[in-house]
Design a protein around this motif. Structure first.
Motif, PDB file in Angstrom:
ATOM      1  N   GLU A 206       0.822  -1.204   0.000  1.00  0.00           N
ATOM      2  CA  GLU A 206       0.000   0.000   0.000  1.00  0.00           C
ATOM      3  C   GLU A 206       0.860   1.259   0.000  1.00  0.00           C
ATOM      4  O   GLU A 206       0.493   2.287  -0.570  1.00  0.00           O
ATOM      5  N   TRP A 207       2.031   1.180   0.670  1.00  0.00           N
ATOM      6  CA  TRP A 207       2.945   2.321   0.685  1.00  0.00           C
ATOM      7  C   TRP A 207       3.896   2.275  -0.498  1.00  0.00           C
ATOM      8  O   TRP A 207       4.167   3.301  -1.136  1.00  0.00           O
ATOM      9  N   LEU A 208       4.441   1.094  -0.788  1.00  0.00           N
ATOM     10  CA  LEU A 208       5.445   0.974  -1.836  1.00  0.00           C
ATOM     11  C   LEU A 208       4.897   1.325  -3.215  1.00  0.00           C
ATOM     12  O   LEU A 208       5.588   1.953  -4.019  1.00  0.00           O
ATOM     13  N   LYS A 209       3.695   0.921  -3.501  1.00  0.00           N
ATOM     14  CA  LYS A 209       3.111   1.167  -4.816  1.00  0.00           C
ATOM     15  C   LYS A 209       2.271   2.443  -4.771  1.00  0.00           C
ATOM     16  O   LYS A 209       1.477   2.641  -3.861  1.00  0.00           O
ATOM     17  N   VAL A 210       2.468   3.297  -5.763  1.00  0.00           N
ATOM     18  CA  VAL A 210       1.750   4.558  -5.800  1.00  0.00           C
ATOM     19  C   VAL A 210       1.152   4.753  -7.194  1.00  0.00           C
ATOM     20  O   VAL A 210       1.809   4.487  -8.201  1.00  0.00           O
ATOM     21  N   ARG A 211      -0.087   5.188  -7.223  1.00  0.00           N
ATOM     22  CA  ARG A 211      -0.751   5.442  -8.509  1.00  0.00           C
ATOM     23  C   ARG A 211      -0.521   6.903  -8.909  1.00  0.00           C
ATOM     24  O   ARG A 211      -0.836   7.827  -8.171  1.00  0.00           O
ATOM     25  N   LEU A 212       0.038   7.087 -10.101  1.00  0.00           N
ATOM     26  CA  LEU A 212       0.308   8.418 -10.619  1.00  0.00           C
ATOM     27  C   LEU A 212      -0.972   9.036 -11.188  1.00  0.00           C
ATOM     28  O   LEU A 212      -1.940   8.312 -11.471  1.00  0.00           O
ATOM     29  N   PRO A 213      -0.990  10.359 -11.379  1.00  0.00           N
ATOM     30  CA  PRO A 213      -2.198  11.014 -11.904  1.00  0.00           C
ATOM     31  C   PRO A 213      -2.675  10.449 -13.238  1.00  0.00           C
ATOM     32  O   PRO A 213      -3.868  10.489 -13.534  1.00  0.00           O
ATOM     33  N   ASP A 214      -1.742   9.911 -14.052  1.00  0.00           N
ATOM     34  CA  ASP A 214      -2.150   9.356 -15.346  1.00  0.00           C
ATOM     35  C   ASP A 214      -2.569   7.892 -15.249  1.00  0.00           C
ATOM     36  O   ASP A 214      -2.815   7.240 -16.266  1.00  0.00           O
ATOM     37  N   GLY A 215      -2.638   7.345 -14.010  1.00  0.00           N
ATOM     38  CA  GLY A 215      -3.104   5.982 -13.823  1.00  0.00           C
ATOM     39  C   GLY A 215      -2.015   4.937 -13.742  1.00  0.00           C
ATOM     40  O   GLY A 215      -2.276   3.800 -13.323  1.00  0.00           O
ATOM     41  N   ARG A 216      -0.781   5.282 -14.111  1.00  0.00           N
ATOM     42  CA  ARG A 216       0.302   4.299 -14.050  1.00  0.00           C
ATOM     43  C   ARG A 216       0.676   3.998 -12.598  1.00  0.00           C
ATOM     44  O   ARG A 216       0.556   4.868 -11.727  1.00  0.00           O
ATOM     45  N   ILE A 217       1.157   2.782 -12.380  1.00  0.00           N
ATOM     46  CA  ILE A 217       1.592   2.357 -11.049  1.00  0.00           C
ATOM     47  C   ILE A 217       3.113   2.404 -10.996  1.00  0.00           C
ATOM     48  O   ILE A 217       3.797   1.868 -11.884  1.00  0.00           O
ATOM     49  N   ALA A 218       3.645   3.031  -9.976  1.00  0.00           N
ATOM     50  CA  ALA A 218       5.095   3.142  -9.807  1.00  0.00           C
ATOM     51  C   ALA A 218       5.479   2.652  -8.418  1.00  0.00           C
ATOM     52  O   ALA A 218       4.647   2.577  -7.508  1.00  0.00           O
ATOM     53  N   THR A 219       6.746   2.302  -8.271  1.00  0.00           N
ATOM     54  CA  THR A 219       7.291   1.842  -6.986  1.00  0.00           C
ATOM     55  C   THR A 219       8.139   2.950  -6.373  1.00  0.00           C
ATOM     56  O   THR A 219       9.026   3.501  -7.031  1.00  0.00           O
ATOM     57  N   ARG A 220       7.873   3.262  -5.139  1.00  0.00           N
ATOM     58  CA  ARG A 220       8.601   4.348  -4.470  1.00  0.00           C
ATOM     59  C   ARG A 220      10.094   4.028  -4.355  1.00  0.00           C
ATOM     60  O   ARG A 220      10.495   2.875  -4.204  1.00  0.00           O
ATOM     61  N   GLU A 221      10.906   5.093  -4.376  1.00  0.00           N
ATOM     62  CA  GLU A 221      12.326   4.990  -4.073  1.00  0.00           C
ATOM     63  C   GLU A 221      12.479   4.581  -2.607  1.00  0.00           C
ATOM     64  O   GLU A 221      11.811   5.133  -1.728  1.00  0.00           O
ATOM     65  N   THR A 222      13.346   3.606  -2.339  1.00  0.00           N
ATOM     66  CA  THR A 222      13.494   3.119  -0.957  1.00  0.00           C
ATOM     67  C   THR A 222      14.790   3.555  -0.291  1.00  0.00           C
ATOM     68  O   THR A 222      15.017   3.253   0.878  1.00  0.00           O
ATOM     69  N   ASN A 223      15.665   4.244  -1.029  1.00  0.00           N
ATOM     70  CA  ASN A 223      16.772   4.929  -0.362  1.00  0.00           C
ATOM     71  C   ASN A 223      16.196   6.128   0.384  1.00  0.00           C
ATOM     72  O   ASN A 223      15.115   6.634   0.043  1.00  0.00           O
ATOM     73  N   ILE A 224      16.896   6.592   1.381  1.00  0.00           N
ATOM     74  CA  ILE A 224      16.482   7.823   2.055  1.00  0.00           C
ATOM     75  C   ILE A 224      17.633   8.826   1.997  1.00  0.00           C
ATOM     76  O   ILE A 224      18.777   8.483   1.694  1.00  0.00           O
ATOM     77  N   MET A 225      17.310  10.084   2.285  1.00  0.00           N
ATOM     78  CA  MET A 225      18.321  11.140   2.250  1.00  0.00           C
ATOM     79  C   MET A 225      19.142  11.128   3.542  1.00  0.00           C
ATOM     80  O   MET A 225      18.661  10.696   4.587  1.00  0.00           O
ATOM     81  N   PRO A 226      20.373  11.638   3.489  1.00  0.00           N
ATOM     82  CA  PRO A 226      21.172  11.758   4.717  1.00  0.00           C
ATOM     83  C   PRO A 226      20.668  12.918   5.561  1.00  0.00           C
ATOM     84  O   PRO A 226      19.784  13.681   5.146  1.00  0.00           O
ATOM     85  N   GLN A 227      21.263  13.087   6.752  1.00  0.00           N
ATOM     86  CA  GLN A 227      20.810  14.136   7.673  1.00  0.00           C
ATOM     87  C   GLN A 227      20.979  15.532   7.085  1.00  0.00           C
ATOM     88  O   GLN A 227      20.306  16.478   7.504  1.00  0.00           O
ATOM     89  N   TRP A 228      21.865  15.680   6.089  1.00  0.00           N
ATOM     90  CA  TRP A 228      22.106  16.991   5.486  1.00  0.00           C
ATOM     91  C   TRP A 228      20.850  17.544   4.814  1.00  0.00           C
ATOM     92  O   TRP A 228      20.752  18.754   4.592  1.00  0.00           O
ATOM     93  N   ALA A 229      19.903  16.686   4.462  1.00  0.00           N
ATOM     94  CA  ALA A 229      18.695  17.147   3.782  1.00  0.00           C
ATOM     95  C   ALA A 229      17.941  18.159   4.624  1.00  0.00           C
ATOM     96  O   ALA A 229      17.243  19.028   4.093  1.00  0.00           O
ATOM     97  N   GLY A 230      18.060  18.072   5.930  1.00  0.00           N
ATOM     98  CA  GLY A 230      17.418  19.044   6.808  1.00  0.00           C
ATOM     99  C   GLY A 230      18.351  20.173   7.204  1.00  0.00           C
ATOM    100  O   GLY A 230      17.967  21.344   7.202  1.00  0.00           O
ATOM    101  N   SER A 231      19.606  19.833   7.528  1.00  0.00           N
ATOM    102  CA  SER A 231      20.519  20.849   8.057  1.00  0.00           C
ATOM    103  C   SER A 231      20.972  21.831   6.989  1.00  0.00           C
ATOM    104  O   SER A 231      21.508  22.887   7.314  1.00  0.00           O
ATOM    105  N   CYS A 232      20.770  21.515   5.707  1.00  0.00           N
ATOM    106  CA  CYS A 232      21.197  22.428   4.646  1.00  0.00           C
ATOM    107  C   CYS A 232      20.242  23.599   4.444  1.00  0.00           C
ATOM    108  O   CYS A 232      20.601  24.568   3.779  1.00  0.00           O
ATOM    109  N   TRP A 233      19.025  23.534   4.989  1.00  0.00           N
ATOM    110  CA  TRP A 233      18.103  24.647   4.744  1.00  0.00           C
ATOM    111  C   TRP A 233      17.208  24.972   5.937  1.00  0.00           C
ATOM    112  O   TRP A 233      16.268  25.742   5.815  1.00  0.00           O
ATOM    113  N   TYR A 234      17.549  24.456   7.103  1.00  0.00           N
ATOM    114  CA  TYR A 234      16.700  24.680   8.285  1.00  0.00           C
ATOM    115  C   TYR A 234      16.516  26.157   8.592  1.00  0.00           C
ATOM    116  O   TYR A 234      15.467  26.583   9.083  1.00  0.00           O
ATOM    117  N   TYR A 235      17.542  26.966   8.319  1.00  0.00           N
ATOM    118  CA  TYR A 235      17.469  28.397   8.605  1.00  0.00           C
ATOM    119  C   TYR A 235      16.349  29.069   7.809  1.00  0.00           C
ATOM    120  O   TYR A 235      15.788  30.073   8.243  1.00  0.00           O
TER     121      TYR A 235
END
Length: 650
Positions: free
Chosen positions: A279-308
């Motif tokens: 239910e989480w892994l598979k996502v339906r796009l606006p055009d009806g196609r089914i895609a699989t979510r990216e399962t890598n995640i971002m490092p901690q820098w994703a928040g610390s680079c723009w928190y200000y």
């Protein structure tokens, strides 16, 4: 493993150039310059003798090409297996196998003995057509430059060590020192040229002959931005069956972490997010196609680079931040942080911000205009010769020397940065219990500039605590607990000397507080004011209330309490900051404190423009001062005009 990279290398030159726009410490800027590692030089093409193969080396010293007497390939270089002579294959293969198991740090350690193996092949030096041997050595990395170098042992310490160890010829091609004063020798058409001129002429020659090109390289590498763990920001991306990667629609944002059965990779090695249900892994796009979510995640820098930026508009549910707020507040005026962030967080945040700027999302090219590195608090530590540290309660004095209580082992006493590992941390809770939060706060600001490393002293906290007690006694009678009888509703100008000292204090505290690194001198001036106020006959409430405004940022609790005791409502922090009157500071007369051997003996009213000599003459002629110096030889007279003080030493 397929992972996401951010192309920080595209911004390398701007990250370098824009350092000049910033009010940062020079040392921290230099750390970023070194990390980015800009090198200007040339790519040079070397033919391989009796082969159609070529390889390219990058060098910052094309002027030394005539001195290149051998070349070195990294063990991982794809040409190694192709060019190695059959007689050398066994030795080369064994060396390569051993080298690739070493870390880059081990391979490039200057203290490590240089190792290598001859491939049996030769390169052709393009400037003189001389055949030079090709070696394989682990100090050359495939991840830096081209994975191949030309070695000039006459002018490179590392190359010289290698050539000396393996009997390779060494040719001097620069005389009279290295750049920029050295002059080329043994270099044909470069002879007699200085280094800078020779570089330009050699690059021009290489380009004309089709043997090389001018080149700029950076040590900075693209930023690996994937992590295979659970905690982190999921990428708002999905994969289609045909391999296409698509961005999730805005309606899917933000992507939140799903519940999973275990925080570990799947059995087939996929990241933990792959454990989520369909239910989480598979996502339906606006055009009806089914895609699989990216399962890598971002490092901690994703928040610390723009928190200000999020701080500007933290409760906005429609956008990261409001454009008008960003334009009003940015850039950050002052960032205070340690130098340990120089080449990670601070560099990444600058890169991130420039991407946002190029995307039209922010209005400034840099995130942090001003930056200072905070200082450290030092404290005594106790360590034996074996390196073991001891807590202060485990130490006693024996004939004036520190020893361990239980064993009597002699201990070395030294000032070091407070650290739990050194057993020399002062628990602030203990200090607060004894002296109050205001005292420790004020002491930390008083012991030196905030960027300095300063030692902790219990006696210093005691001194600041006594100062706060004197402030308290200005308002509250120590015996009755009621308002002091010295307090008056008269205008502040009725005590002219104190009024002038107040305006001097307003000016200095305001300026020193804004400069960040002079808060200790702001406190010193407040102490001078309190000394003056203690000695006046009356204390106008108007004067004291203004002083409490100045004290409040430094000692907020006592300032707030005394503010209320003086019948004021609300928070003093919300009141208008006072401004000084320059006319008061430039009054016709000033009060000079006259001391004898450091003790107050009288106050002299003198013209504001009195010279040091006139101040000295007036003090020596004063009747009260004369009583303490009569019949004694005067050893020294110290006049401190900016402190309005004279001290006579007898």
């Amino acid at each position: 493993m397929h992972q996401w990279m951010l192309k920080i290398t595209v911004y390398a030159e701007r990250l370098l150039e824009d350092l000049d726009l910033l009010d940062w410490p020079d040392g921290l800027k230099e750390m970023q310059r070194h990390w980015i590692g800009k090198s200007e030089g040339a790519d040079i093409i070397f033919d391989i003798k009796d082969s159609d193969n070529t390889f390219t080396v990058f060098t910052t010293r094309p002027d030394t090409l005539f001195g290149a007497t051998y070349c070195v390939l990294a063990p991982e270089h794809p040409l190694v297996s192709e060019i190695t002579h059959p007689d050398a294959a066994s030795a080369v293969n064994a060396y390569v196998t051993e080298a690739v198991n070493k870390s880059d740090l081990q391979r490039t350690d200057l203290a490590t003995e240089k190792t290598g193996v001859f491939t049996g092949a030769y390169a052709i030096n393009p400037c003189n057509n001389a055949p030079i041997p090709i070696w394989v050595a682990d100090y050359v990395l495939m991840t830096y430059g081209t994975g191949a170098i030309m070695a000039v042992p006459g002018h490179d310490e590392r190359d010289h060590e290698f050539a000396s160890a393996f009997g390779i010829s060494i040719v001097e091609v620069i005389k009279g020192g290295e750049k920029p004063d050295g002059v080329c020798v043994n270099s044909d058409f470069l002879n007699g040229l200085r280094v800078a001129e020779a570089k330009e002429k050699m690059i021009a020659w290489l380009e004309c002959e089709g043997r090389g090109t001018r080149q700029v390289q950076y040590r900075l590498r693209d930023w690996l931005f994937s992590r295979q763990r659970y905690w982190g920001e999921p990428f708002p991306l999905a994969h289609l069956e045909d391999g296409t990667i698509v961005q999730l629609p805005d309606e899917e944002l933000p992507v939140e972490l799903p519940p999973i059965d275990a925080y570990k990779p799947t059995e087939d090695g996929k990241p933990p997010l792959a454990r989520a249900d369909e239910e989480w892994l598979k996502v339906r796009l606006p055009d009806g196609r089914i895609a699989t979510r990216e399962t890598n995640i971002m490092p901690q820098w994703a928040g610390s680079c723009w928190y200000y930026l999020r701080f500007l508009d933290a409760h906005n549910t429609e956008a990261p931040f409001d454009t008008a707020l960003e334009q009003y507040w940015m850039p950050v005026d002052l960032y205070m942080g340690g130098a340990e962030h120089a080449v990670l967080h601070l560099l990444y945040a600058r890169f991130w911000h420039k991407v946002l700027y190029d995307s039209g999302l922010v209005s400034t090219q840099e995130p942090f205009q001003g930056l200072v590195n905070q200082g450290t608090i030092l404290a005594e530590s106790y360590q034996d010769d074996a390196g073991k540290y001891y807590y202060p309660h485990e130490v006693e004095q024996n004939n004036g020397k520190a020893v361990a209580k239980t064993s009597g082992v002699p201990l070395n006493v030294q000032l070091e940065k407070m650290s739990k590992s050194r057993f020399n941390v002062i628990n602030p809770d203990d200090v607060i219990d004894r002296y109050g939060a205001d005292a420790i706060r004020l002491y930390l600001l008083f012991i030196g500039p905030v960027t300095a490393s300063t030692p902790w002293q219990d006696a210093g906290v005691e001194g600041v605590y006594r100062f706060l007690q004197r402030v308290w006694r200005l308002v509250i009678d120590e015996d009755s607990g009621e308002l002091s009888e010295k307090l008056t509703d008269a205008a502040g100008t009725t005590e002219s000397e104190l009024w002038r000292e107040l305006h001097k204090t307003i000016k200095q505290v305001t300026e020193d507080t804004e400069s960040i690194d002079k808060m200790n001198t702001a406190i010193s001036q407040m102490m001078i004011f309190v000394n003056t106020a203690t000695q006046t006959k009356t204390l106008p409430k108007e004067t004291l209330k203004i002083f409490l405004h100045l004290l409040a940022p430094y000692a907020p609790h006592i300032a707030q309490e005394l503010w209320h005791r003086l019948s004021e409502a609300g928070f003093i922090a919300h009141e208008q900051w006072p401004t000084h009157d320059e006319a008061v500071l430039t009054s016709a007369t000033v009060t000079i404190i006259a001391q004898v051997n450091g003790k107050l003996r009288n106050r002299l009213q003198l013209p504001a423009d009195a010279t040091n000599k006139e101040i000295e003459e007036a003090a020596l002629a004063d009747e009260r001062v004369q009583r303490f110096i009569e019949g004694k030889p005067i050893r020294k007279v110290i006049v401190v005009p900016n402190r309005n003080l004279i001290n006579i030493v007898v």
